[in-house]
Structure formats: structure tokens, C-alpha cells
Design a protein around this motif. Structure first.
Motif, PDB file in Angstrom:
ATOM      1  N   THR A  86       0.823  -1.203   0.000  1.00  0.00           N
ATOM      2  CA  THR A  86       0.000   0.000   0.000  1.00  0.00           C
ATOM      3  C   THR A  86       0.864   1.263   0.000  1.00  0.00           C
ATOM      4  O   THR A  86       0.348   2.372  -0.111  1.00  0.00           O
ATOM      5  CB  THR A  86      -0.924   0.015   1.226  1.00  0.00           C
ATOM      6  N   LEU A 158       0.777  -3.473   7.219  1.00  0.00           N
ATOM      7  CA  LEU A 158      -0.312  -3.148   6.302  1.00  0.00           C
ATOM      8  C   LEU A 158      -0.177  -1.757   5.681  1.00  0.00           C
ATOM      9  O   LEU A 158      -0.445  -1.579   4.493  1.00  0.00           O
ATOM     10  CB  LEU A 158      -1.648  -3.265   7.037  1.00  0.00           C
ATOM     11  N   GLN A 202      -9.343   1.449   3.002  1.00  0.00           N
ATOM     12  CA  GLN A 202      -8.322   0.900   3.901  1.00  0.00           C
ATOM     13  C   GLN A 202      -8.871  -0.260   4.723  1.00  0.00           C
ATOM     14  O   GLN A 202      -8.188  -1.279   4.921  1.00  0.00           O
ATOM     15  CB  GLN A 202      -7.801   2.026   4.793  1.00  0.00           C
ATOM     16  N   THR A 205      -9.455  -3.287   2.372  1.00  0.00           N
ATOM     17  CA  THR A 205      -8.172  -3.905   2.024  1.00  0.00           C
ATOM     18  C   THR A 205      -7.645  -4.744   3.182  1.00  0.00           C
ATOM     19  O   THR A 205      -7.161  -5.872   2.993  1.00  0.00           O
ATOM     20  CB  THR A 205      -7.163  -2.823   1.628  1.00  0.00           C
ATOM     21  N   THR A 206      -7.748  -4.203   4.381  1.00  0.00           N
ATOM     22  CA  THR A 206      -7.330  -4.958   5.576  1.00  0.00           C
ATOM     23  C   THR A 206      -8.119  -6.249   5.689  1.00  0.00           C
ATOM     24  O   THR A 206      -7.550  -7.340   5.888  1.00  0.00           O
ATOM     25  CB  THR A 206      -7.532  -4.101   6.834  1.00  0.00           C
ATOM     26  N   ARG A 207      -9.428  -6.156   5.562  1.00  0.00           N
ATOM     27  CA  ARG A 207     -10.284  -7.330   5.692  1.00  0.00           C
ATOM     28  C   ARG A 207      -9.976  -8.376   4.619  1.00  0.00           C
ATOM     29  O   ARG A 207      -9.911  -9.581   4.910  1.00  0.00           O
ATOM     30  CB  ARG A 207     -11.754  -6.924   5.629  1.00  0.00           C
ATOM     31  N   TYR A 221       0.264  -9.424  12.071  1.00  0.00           N
ATOM     32  CA  TYR A 221       0.006  -8.174  11.369  1.00  0.00           C
ATOM     33  C   TYR A 221       0.500  -6.978  12.174  1.00  0.00           C
ATOM     34  O   TYR A 221       0.283  -6.912  13.384  1.00  0.00           O
ATOM     35  CB  TYR A 221      -1.491  -7.991  11.112  1.00  0.00           C
ATOM     36  N   VAL A 223      -0.086  -2.868  12.166  1.00  0.00           N
ATOM     37  CA  VAL A 223      -1.052  -1.916  11.622  1.00  0.00           C
ATOM     38  C   VAL A 223      -0.378  -0.916  10.694  1.00  0.00           C
ATOM     39  O   VAL A 223      -0.783  -0.735   9.538  1.00  0.00           O
ATOM     40  CB  VAL A 223      -1.784  -1.179  12.761  1.00  0.00           C
ATOM     41  N   CYS A 224       0.660  -0.253  11.194  1.00  0.00           N
ATOM     42  CA  CYS A 224       1.267   0.836  10.423  1.00  0.00           C
ATOM     43  C   CYS A 224       2.699   1.046  10.865  1.00  0.00           C
ATOM     44  O   CYS A 224       2.979   1.114  12.066  1.00  0.00           O
ATOM     45  CB  CYS A 224       0.460   2.125  10.622  1.00  0.00           C
ATOM     46  N   ILE A 240      -8.306   0.134  12.414  1.00  0.00           N
ATOM     47  CA  ILE A 240      -7.709  -0.964  11.644  1.00  0.00           C
ATOM     48  C   ILE A 240      -7.572  -2.210  12.508  1.00  0.00           C
ATOM     49  O   ILE A 240      -7.831  -3.332  12.062  1.00  0.00           O
ATOM     50  CB  ILE A 240      -6.352  -0.542  11.063  1.00  0.00           C
ATOM     51  N   ILE A 244      -9.248  -5.993  11.826  1.00  0.00           N
ATOM     52  CA  ILE A 244      -8.582  -7.302  11.890  1.00  0.00           C
ATOM     53  C   ILE A 244      -9.339  -8.232  12.831  1.00  0.00           C
ATOM     54  O   ILE A 244      -9.638  -9.389  12.500  1.00  0.00           O
ATOM     55  CB  ILE A 244      -7.118  -7.144  12.343  1.00  0.00           C
TER      56      ILE A 244
END
Length: 432
Positions: A86, A158, A202, A205-207, A221, A223-224, A240, A244
């Protein structure tokens, strides 16, 4: 020789069982049930240690991650950090030689499909943020399988903030690069709750990523990356995390979630209850471990560098952080590039280190710690009362049973004259 064979046989015979789900699948890496400062993976207490490429193994089609994983495995390293795609960088960003996060034109892949409309960035078609790229999902699944086969746990990051306008200019979430006009916002607002259409992309896309990767046990995962830059808000990060958690609510097994807290040190306040890993960058000294030890969760250092190229800087940093009670260490290794997937680039000008020798040294550290029953151990800063001449010391201890103590010459975060500093301290020891 006979005794060694018998010992190996007995260890295999009485090995702990691998945790499995009700359906017989391997359980994902988790916090250790007896000491949540550490991991449990495939039935064993686990510490994650690596010297990893610059996060482009997935999004850069020119990077051979199989050769890369073979090199990590050869040194007993068991971790890597991967950006989802991303975010990417321009060539020359941060002064990194052959930056893996800056793919050549036509060699960048993301979760989103390309449309038929001509685009701006690199002269390729705009993205359709409502459609997925099957090739990306095939690649991420193969990457995870190849890592799994080699005993490597993958941190899938992500999102990442836009550090400058040039980075935002090439991002698929920028309105100029997608067919929907979504993301006509300042880069500092890309990861906030201000823009519902962008937030919806966003979350979707995460899902989608979490749904597709349910089967993998060598995955957690994040997050950022570095959300303390670029205007990323805590409320957005929590949204986010919620995405998840909600996606996995009916899964037989759930994956760990990490949040990146700060460069250096910071006290974590009011953490999201679903977050199990608190990652920091550039932890010299590693006092953030003690500051947050009461969380009873994993404290990691999943990025360091920018101190110079000398191996000693990152070797001492790794030993210090893990013996301070951390459970995860990842050094930015700039010897890995698309042209050098086995980490053989040596004349790089990048702002950090990385070499085969450093990977060998980190492998020694991992084997050393694995020789202890470390889930029974705790950091103990008072055991060593004084050292003359002065040294930095870190201790893990199980009182009365086991002690792991590390001493090293005190080193500033960015030494101006490392050779003179080390030479002076060696002479001090010699005089004594």
C-alpha cells in the motif's frame, strides 16, 4: 559420538507437541501462555531475531525472496518484516542504495488491480481500488509458504505514512493514481477518520488480506509503520485493529497484532486490548523495555539502522535489547537488494548496516538465548552492581538457576569516531 546420538534422539522423542487447531491446522504464532513477554510457535518458546531486507520482498517483483529466506535460514534467523504494497518509495529515498522499496517501473505490485485508464506514476495505468490483483495474493501466499518452510515468521505491515509529497504522489490511494478520485486529501490526512471513502478502502483492504491469509501460522500483522510521522492518528490505528479482530472473529485461530509505538522510547498508555506486540525503532539504549514491561506483552525492536555501517553497532544493540527483556529484534540490512537477494552488496551508501558477518553474529545470539529456558527468566538490572572500567550491562536471570549477562563497551547512538572509541576502551582494559 554415541552419547551425542542418544541425546539427539531423546530430545526428538520428548519434544513438545505442536499446537494445532480443532481442524488439525497449526496454530499461528502466539504469546507464550506461561510468559507473555515471549512468543510460542510450533510448540516451542520463541524469540524472533533477524537482519532483514528493506521491506520490499513482496511488492518488488524483482526481489527473489526464496534466495533471501535461504540466507536467513543459513544463519538460524527466523524473522522478516514485509510491507504489504500500500506504500512504496521513489528511487533515492532516504539515500538508500538499490532501495528494495523502490521497484523499477512496471515491477511494483499491490493488493489493488490496475485499470485500463492511463496513469501518472511511472507511466502505468491507474489503480482500481475496488478490485483486487490476483497476482499479489498469489505472491503473498507463496512468500508465506516459502518462509514457513524455512522456519521464518513474517510481520506483514499493512500501511505506512507518507513521509513527503513525493511518496504521496506515487501512492495508489492518492486520487491522481486511482480511477475513483478517492484520496484527494493532504498526505497528512491519509490515515485519519476524516475521509470516509478513503477509510472504507483501507478497511476493505485490511479485511481482504486477513481473510485470504487465515491459514498461515508464521504470520502476524502490524497496523502501520512509524505512525508517529505523517499525521497518522491513534483513532485510525484502532479502527484498523478492530477490522482485523472483526474479520477473524469466526476463525478457528487468530493472528497476533502489532503496533509500532515510537522511535527510541515511550510509555504505552491505554493500549488497544487486541494488540499483543509493541514495537519500537532505534532503541539505544533499550530502556523502553523496562518502561513497558508491565504490559505483560511482547516488546520488540523491529527496525534499527541509521547509526553507520559497522557490525559492532547492531550486534551490541541486539544483545542489549534482547537481554533487557525484549523478544524481537530486526536490523535493517542494506546488503540485501533485488540484485543481491543473498545479502552480498558491500559498497552501499545506505544509512545503516548489514552483512553476512552480522547475520552470523546474530545467529550466535539467537542460539545463545535458545540454550536457556528463557520463559522462566526476567530482566535484572541490579544483579551487576559495578564494573570497572565502565561497561554497559544487561542481564536475564532465573534466580538461583540461570543467568545470562552481557557486557559491552558503552557506545553512543551515532558515534562520530567509532574506531578511536573502541581502541581507547580496549587500551583501558589492557591497562587493567
Amino acid at each position: 559420538m554415541t552419547m551425542r546420538i542418544l541425546l539427539l534422539f531423546s530430545l526428538t522423542l520428548f519434544a513438545a507437541p505442536i499446537a494445532v487447531s480443532a481442524e488439525g491446522e497449526r496454530a499461528p504464532i502466539s504469546l507464550h501462555p506461561e510468559n507473555q513477554h515471549y512468543f510460542q510457535w510450533r510448540g516451542k518458546p520463541t524469540i524472533l531475531v533477524t537482519s532483514g531486507e528493506h521491506y520490499g520482498a513482496l511488492l518488488n517483483l524483482d526481489f527473489d525472496y526464496v534466495q533471501y529466506f535461504d540466507e536467513l535460514k543459513a544463519h538460524g534467523l527466523n524473522h522478516t518484516r514485509v510491507f504489504a504494497g500500500t506504500y512504496r518509495e521513489n528511487e533515492g529515498a532516504f539515500g538508500i542504495t538499490e532501495n528494495v522499496l523502490a521497484p523499477k517501473p512496471g515491477r511494483y505490485i499491490s493488493p489493488w488491480a490496475r485499470s485500463s485508464e492511463p496513469g501518472k506514476a511511472h507511466g502505468r495505468n491507474r489503480f482500481d481500488l475496488m478490485k483486487w490483483d490476483p497476482a499479489w495474493f498469489e505472491r503473498v501466499k507463496d512468500l508465506l509458504r516459502q518462509a514457513s518452510d524455512r522456519g521464518i515468521v513474517v510481520e506483514l505491515t499493512l500501511f505506512c505514512p507518507m513521509y513527503d509529497d513525493q511518496t504521496w504522489d506515487i501512492c495508489p490511494m492518492n486520487a491522481v493514481n486511482n480511477v475513483h478520485g478517492i484520496g484527494a486529501v493532504p498526505r497528512e490526512e491519509a490515515f485519519t477518520l476524516k475521509h470516509n471513502d478513503l477509510l472504507a478502502i483501507q478497511i476493505a483492504t485490511t479485511r481482504k488480506i486477513v481473510q485470504e491469509l487465515e491459514e498461515f501460522d508464521n504470520l502476524y500483522y502490524e497496523v502501520c509503520n512509524e505512525p508517529y510521522f505523517g499525521g497518522v492518528t491513534m483513532a485510525w490505528q484502532h479502527r484498523i485493529v478492530d477490522a482485523i479482530v472483526n474479520t477473524e472473529k469466526d476463525f478457528a485461530q487468530r493472528h497476533l497484532i502489532s503496533m509500532n509505538i515510537a522511535n527510541g522510547r515511550s510509555k504505552v498508555k491505554e493500549p488497544h486490548p487486541a494488540v499483543s506486540i509493541f514495537n519500537f525503532h532505534y532503541c539505544v539504549p533499550p530502556d523502553t523495555v523496562a518502561m513497558n514491561y508491565g504490559l505483560n506483552k511482547v516488546i520488540g525492536e523491529n527496525e534499527t539502522g541509521f547509526r553507520g555501517s559497522a557490525d559492532v553497532l547492531y550486534r551490541t544493540e541486539a544483545w542489549g535489547f534482547l537481554l533487557a527483556g525484549g523478544a524481537l529484534y530486526n536490523n535493517l540490512d542494506y546488503s540485501f537488494t533485488a540484485k543481491h537477494p543473498t545479502g552480498t552488496l558491500r559498497d552501499y551508501k545506505s544509512p545503516g548496516g548489514g552483512s553476512v558477518q552480522l547475520r552470523q553474529q546474530l545467529g550466535i545470539l539467537k542460539r545463545f538465548l535458545s540454550g536457556f529456558d528463557f520463559i522462566r527468566m526476567k530482566p535484572n538490572g541490579s544483579l551487576v552492581r559495578a564494573v570497572e572500567p565502565k561497561l554497559s550491562t544487561y542481564t536475564l536471570a532465573q534466580k538461583g538457576k540461570a543467568y545470562a549477562i552481557y557486557f559491552h563497551v558503552p557506545l553512543p547512538s551515532k558515534p562520530k569516531d567509532l574506531k578511536s572509541l573502541l581502541r581507547r576502551d580496549i587500551q583501558n582494559f589492557g591497562d587493567d
